[in-house]
Design a protein around this motif. Structure first.
Motif, short mmCIF file in Angstrom:
data_model
loop_
_atom_site.label_atom_id
_atom_site.label_comp_id
_atom_site.label_asym_id
_atom_site.label_seq_id
_atom_site.Cartn_x
_atom_site.Cartn_y
_atom_site.Cartn_z
N ASP A 156 0.84 -1.19 0.00
CA ASP A 156 0.00 0.00 0.00
C ASP A 156 0.87 1.24 0.00
OD1 ASP A 156 -2.30 -1.60 2.28
OD2 ASP A 156 -2.33 -1.49 0.10
N ARG A 157 0.26 2.40 -0.29
CA ARG A 157 0.99 3.66 -0.26
C ARG A 157 1.00 4.20 1.17
NH1 ARG A 157 1.92 6.51 -5.01
NH2 ARG A 157 1.34 5.39 -6.89
N TYR A 158 2.18 4.66 1.58
CA TYR A 158 2.33 5.20 2.92
C TYR A 158 3.20 6.44 2.91
CZ TYR A 158 0.54 0.81 4.83
OH TYR A 158 -0.25 -0.27 5.13
N CYS A 159 2.90 7.34 3.80
CA CYS A 159 3.84 8.37 4.20
C CYS A 159 4.67 7.73 5.31
CB CYS A 159 3.10 9.59 4.74
SG CYS A 159 4.13 10.70 5.73
N GLY A 166 8.00 15.75 15.05
CA GLY A 166 8.22 15.19 13.73
C GLY A 166 9.53 15.71 13.18
N VAL A 167 10.41 14.82 12.79
CA VAL A 167 11.75 15.20 12.35
C VAL A 167 11.84 15.25 10.84
CG1 VAL A 167 14.17 14.49 12.33
CG2 VAL A 167 12.82 14.25 14.43
N ALA A 168 11.35 14.21 10.17
CA ALA A 168 11.47 14.13 8.71
C ALA A 168 10.35 13.24 8.18
CB ALA A 168 12.83 13.58 8.31
N PHE A 169 9.87 13.61 6.97
CA PHE A 169 8.76 12.90 6.36
C PHE A 169 9.10 12.64 4.89
CE2 PHE A 169 5.69 13.77 9.75
CZ PHE A 169 6.29 14.84 10.38
N ILE A 170 8.64 11.49 4.39
CA ILE A 170 8.79 11.20 2.96
C ILE A 170 7.50 10.56 2.47
CG2 ILE A 170 9.95 8.98 3.45
CD1 ILE A 170 11.62 9.50 0.87
N SER A 224 8.75 12.74 -2.06
CA SER A 224 8.91 14.13 -1.61
C SER A 224 9.18 14.15 -0.11
CB SER A 224 7.66 14.94 -1.92
OG SER A 224 7.48 15.04 -3.31
N THR A 225 10.11 15.01 0.30
CA THR A 225 10.55 15.03 1.69
C THR A 225 10.27 16.37 2.36
OG1 THR A 225 12.78 15.71 1.02
CG2 THR A 225 12.37 13.35 1.27
N THR A 226 10.11 16.32 3.67
CA THR A 226 9.91 17.51 4.50
C THR A 226 10.69 17.31 5.78
OG1 THR A 226 7.64 17.70 3.65
CG2 THR A 226 8.20 19.02 5.56
N TYR A 227 11.29 18.41 6.27
CA TYR A 227 12.11 18.33 7.47
C TYR A 227 11.71 19.38 8.50
CZ TYR A 227 15.18 15.50 4.55
OH TYR A 227 15.69 14.53 3.73
N ALA A 228 11.91 19.06 9.76
CA ALA A 228 11.80 20.06 10.80
C ALA A 228 12.94 21.06 10.61
CB ALA A 228 11.89 19.42 12.17
N GLY A 229 12.68 22.31 10.94
CA GLY A 229 13.69 23.34 10.76
C GLY A 229 14.98 23.07 11.50
N PRO A 241 -1.03 5.73 6.30
CA PRO A 241 -1.57 5.32 5.00
C PRO A 241 -1.93 6.53 4.14
CG PRO A 241 -2.58 4.06 6.77
CD PRO A 241 -1.80 5.16 7.41
N GLY A 242 -1.62 6.42 2.86
CA GLY A 242 -1.96 7.49 1.93
C GLY A 242 -0.80 7.86 1.05
N THR A 243 -1.08 8.63 0.00
CA THR A 243 -0.06 9.04 -0.95
C THR A 243 0.83 10.14 -0.40
OG1 THR A 243 -1.51 8.44 -2.79
CG2 THR A 243 0.31 9.95 -3.28
N TYR A 244 0.22 11.09 0.29
CA TYR A 244 0.93 12.27 0.80
C TYR A 244 1.01 12.24 2.32
CZ TYR A 244 -0.14 13.66 -3.95
OH TYR A 244 -0.26 13.71 -5.32
N CYS A 245 1.90 13.10 2.84
CA CYS A 245 2.07 13.18 4.28
C CYS A 245 1.22 14.29 4.87
CB CYS A 245 3.54 13.45 4.62
SG CYS A 245 4.66 12.08 4.27
#
Length: 122
Positions: free
Chosen positions: A30-33, A47-51, A56-61, A99-103
Motif C-alpha cells: 500500500d501507499r504510505y507516508c 516530527g523530524v522528517a517525512f517522505i 517528496s521530503t519535508t524536514y523540521a527546521g 496510509p496514503g499518498t501524501y504526508c
C-alpha cells in the motif's frame, strides 16, 4: 497492518553521524507516508522528517541541512542519515507510517516502531 523495527541508534560525540534504519513488514504494497519522530525526556514528540509515497521530503527546521530521510522500496527500509549531530538531538527516535499518498504531519500515524535511542555528548 504494518510492522516497523528501528535500528542504528547509539552514542556519539557532537559533530558525529549516525544512520537509523527502519524495516517495514506487512502490508507494504500500500501507499504510505513514512516518517521519523523523536521524543526527549520531558519534551513533546517532534516530527523530524517525512517522505511521501512519491519521494517528496519535508524536514523540521532544527534538522534541515543535517538530516536526510530516504527509503529503499526494494528492501522495505526507511533511513535517516544524521550528520553534524548536536547534544539537543538526543532523544528516542521512532519510525512511523501513515496510509496514503501524501504526508499529513499533523495527522494520525497508526503504525509505530519501538524506538531507538540516540545520545549525543558534547
Amino acid at each position: 497492518q504494518v510492522q516497523l523495527v528501528e535500528s542504528g541508534g547509539g552514542s556519539v560525540q557532537a559533530g558525529g553521524s549516525l544512520r537509523l534504519s527502519c524495516v517495514a513488514s506487512g502490508s507494504t504494497y500500500d501507499r504510505y507516508c513514512m516518517a521519523w519522530f523523536r521524543q526527549a525526556p520531558g519534551r513533546p514528540r517532534q516530527g523530524v522528517a517525512f517522505i511521501d509515497s512519491n519521494g517528496s521530503t519535508t524536514y523540521a527546521g532544527s534538522v534541515k541541512g543535517r538530516f536526510t530521510i530516504s527509503q529503499d522500496n526494494a528492501k522495505n527500509t526507511l533511513y535517516l542519515q544524521m550528520n553534524s549531530l548536536k547534544p539537543e538531538d538526543t532523544a528516542m527516535y521512532y519510525c512511523a507510517a501513515q496510509p496514503g499518498t501524501y504526508c499529513y504531519a499533523q495527522g494520525t500515524f497508526p503504525y509505530w516502531g519501538q524506538g531507538t535511542q540516540v545520545t549525543v555528548s558534547s
